[in-house]
Design an enzyme around this catalytic site. Structure first.
Site, mmCIF file in Angstrom:
data_model
loop_
_atom_site.group_PDB
_atom_site.id
_atom_site.type_symbol
_atom_site.label_atom_id
_atom_site.label_comp_id
_atom_site.label_asym_id
_atom_site.label_seq_id
_atom_site.Cartn_x
_atom_site.Cartn_y
_atom_site.Cartn_z
ATOM 1 N N HIS A 15 -11.287 6.967 -13.144
ATOM 2 C CA HIS A 15 -12.590 6.713 -13.770
ATOM 3 C C HIS A 15 -12.462 5.660 -14.863
ATOM 4 O O HIS A 15 -11.402 5.486 -15.464
ATOM 5 C CB HIS A 15 -13.248 8.011 -14.276
ATOM 6 N N ASN A 75 -7.969 9.986 -12.694
ATOM 7 C CA ASN A 75 -8.622 9.961 -11.379
ATOM 8 C C ASN A 75 -9.250 8.595 -11.089
ATOM 9 O O ASN A 75 -10.025 8.468 -10.151
ATOM 10 C CB ASN A 75 -9.689 11.063 -11.305
ATOM 11 N N ASP A 131 -19.163 5.569 -24.283
ATOM 12 C CA ASP A 131 -19.637 6.905 -23.930
ATOM 13 C C ASP A 131 -19.542 7.871 -25.107
ATOM 14 O O ASP A 131 -18.921 7.571 -26.127
ATOM 15 C CB ASP A 131 -18.838 7.468 -22.734
ATOM 16 N N GLU A 155 -17.314 8.735 -12.810
ATOM 17 C CA GLU A 155 -16.343 9.540 -12.077
ATOM 18 C C GLU A 155 -16.331 9.181 -10.586
ATOM 19 O O GLU A 155 -17.327 8.688 -10.055
ATOM 20 C CB GLU A 155 -16.704 11.030 -12.236
HETATM 21 C C1 F6R Z 1 -13.166 6.752 -23.283
HETATM 22 C C2 F6R Z 1 -13.406 6.547 -21.866
HETATM 23 C C3 F6R Z 1 -12.464 7.050 -20.833
HETATM 24 C C4 F6R Z 1 -11.007 6.841 -21.187
HETATM 25 C C5 F6R Z 1 -10.087 7.403 -20.087
HETATM 26 C C6 F6R Z 1 -8.622 7.324 -20.473
HETATM 27 O O1 F6R Z 1 -14.196 6.204 -24.077
HETATM 28 O O2 F6R Z 1 -14.409 5.991 -21.536
HETATM 29 O O3 F6R Z 1 -12.750 6.435 -19.604
HETATM 30 O O4 F6R Z 1 -10.758 5.474 -21.364
HETATM 31 O O5 F6R Z 1 -10.421 8.733 -19.821
HETATM 32 O O6 F6R Z 1 -8.391 8.179 -21.538
HETATM 33 P P1 F6R Z 1 -6.972 8.226 -22.272
HETATM 34 O O7 F6R Z 1 -6.804 6.883 -22.906
HETATM 35 O O8 F6R Z 1 -7.102 9.316 -23.280
HETATM 36 O O9 F6R Z 1 -5.956 8.486 -21.213
#
Ligand code: F6R
Length: 237
Positions: A138, A136, A67, A143
């Site tokens: 995701h 959450n 992403d 989401e």
């Molecule tokens: C990042 C992504 C997100 C993260 C998730 C956890 O490319 O796709 O889904 O993997 O938000 O983020 P952290 O590791 O910062 O807790």
């Protein structure tokens, strides 16, 4: 779903880095799906160290990131492309032409999402996808909600995600409200998945994702249906 229980962030990073290095060594032309955020920082550091020691070669590897924020150009220090350059790409010998990240600055995000999905298809899909998980539940920027987008799409970030990601920005108003993100089918089509989750705050959601019903309200729960996925976590000690 295979589960590897680890005791610390360091151990999680080491297990995940070893799995990625083993994959690239077994298949030098691996199409590697990558994630950003706090979780993989340690993994990328260990991969860079292994590369320096001559233990792995990325010259034929292709990378596709999950992403990118909308509205941030690639030279913006908050963009995921910038993060990937700083944390991994500038430390290894991956060919620049083989690095793929959605273009967050694209004037038409819908067209960009379609282009990105077609690109992944043209690469023959993703061999190994690394995933983290949001608080959450995701994965990527898929989401929780009534439905999960199947393909790469423009995603509107939830308040919770904007709040969680504001730690990387000076002002929370600066956090982009949308992103271009792979869809659930894009991810589930990957040959293998490594799902890395650490930290107390995520453990309750992780347990639901791994052992509860599969639900669009916890997008990570869909990973239960992948037939070659491994979770590496310090949550289950
Ligand atoms: C990042 C992504 C997100 C993260 C998730 C956890 O490319 O796709 O889904 O993997 O938000 O983020 P952290 O590791 O910062 O807790």
């Amino acid at each position: 779903m295979k589960i590897v229980k680890v005791k610390s962030y360091e151990e999680m990073s080491s297990v995940v880095a070893d799995l990625i290095i083993a994959e690239v060594n077994a298949n030098p032309k691996t199409v590697l799906g990558l994630a950003t955020g706090s979780t993989p920082v340690g993994v990328y550091k260990l991969i860079a160290e292994a590369y320096k020691k001559g233990e792995v070669d990325f010259s034929q590897v292709t990378t596709v990131n999950l992403d990118e924020y909308c509205g941030l150009s690639s030279d913006n220090p908050q963009s995921y492309r910038y993060y990937m350059n700083e944390n991994l790409f500038k430390h290894i010998n991956v060919n620049k032409a083989n690095i793929h990240i959605p273009d967050g600055a694209a004037s038409d995000p819908f067209a960009e999402a379609e282009r990105y999905e077609s690109l992944i298809e043209s690469l023959g899909g993703i061999d190994l996808q690394l995933l983290g998980m949001g608080h959450n539940g995701h994965i990527a920027f898929i989401e929780p909600g009534g439905e999960l987008p199947a393909k790469t799409h423009q995603a509107r970030l939830t308040e919770q995600t904007i709040k969680a990601n504001s730690r990387f920005f000076k002002e929370s108003e600066e956090v982009p409200v949308s992103a271009i993100s792979m869809g659930i089918k894009t991810i589930m089509n990957a040959g293998k998945i490594i799902f890395a989750v650490n930290g107390n705050q995520k453990c309750e959601v992780l347990k639901k994702a791994l052992f509860g019903p599969v639900t669009t309200m916890i997008p990570a729960s869909v990973l239960q249906m992948h037939n070659n996925a491994v979770t590496v976590t310090d949550c289950l000690n």
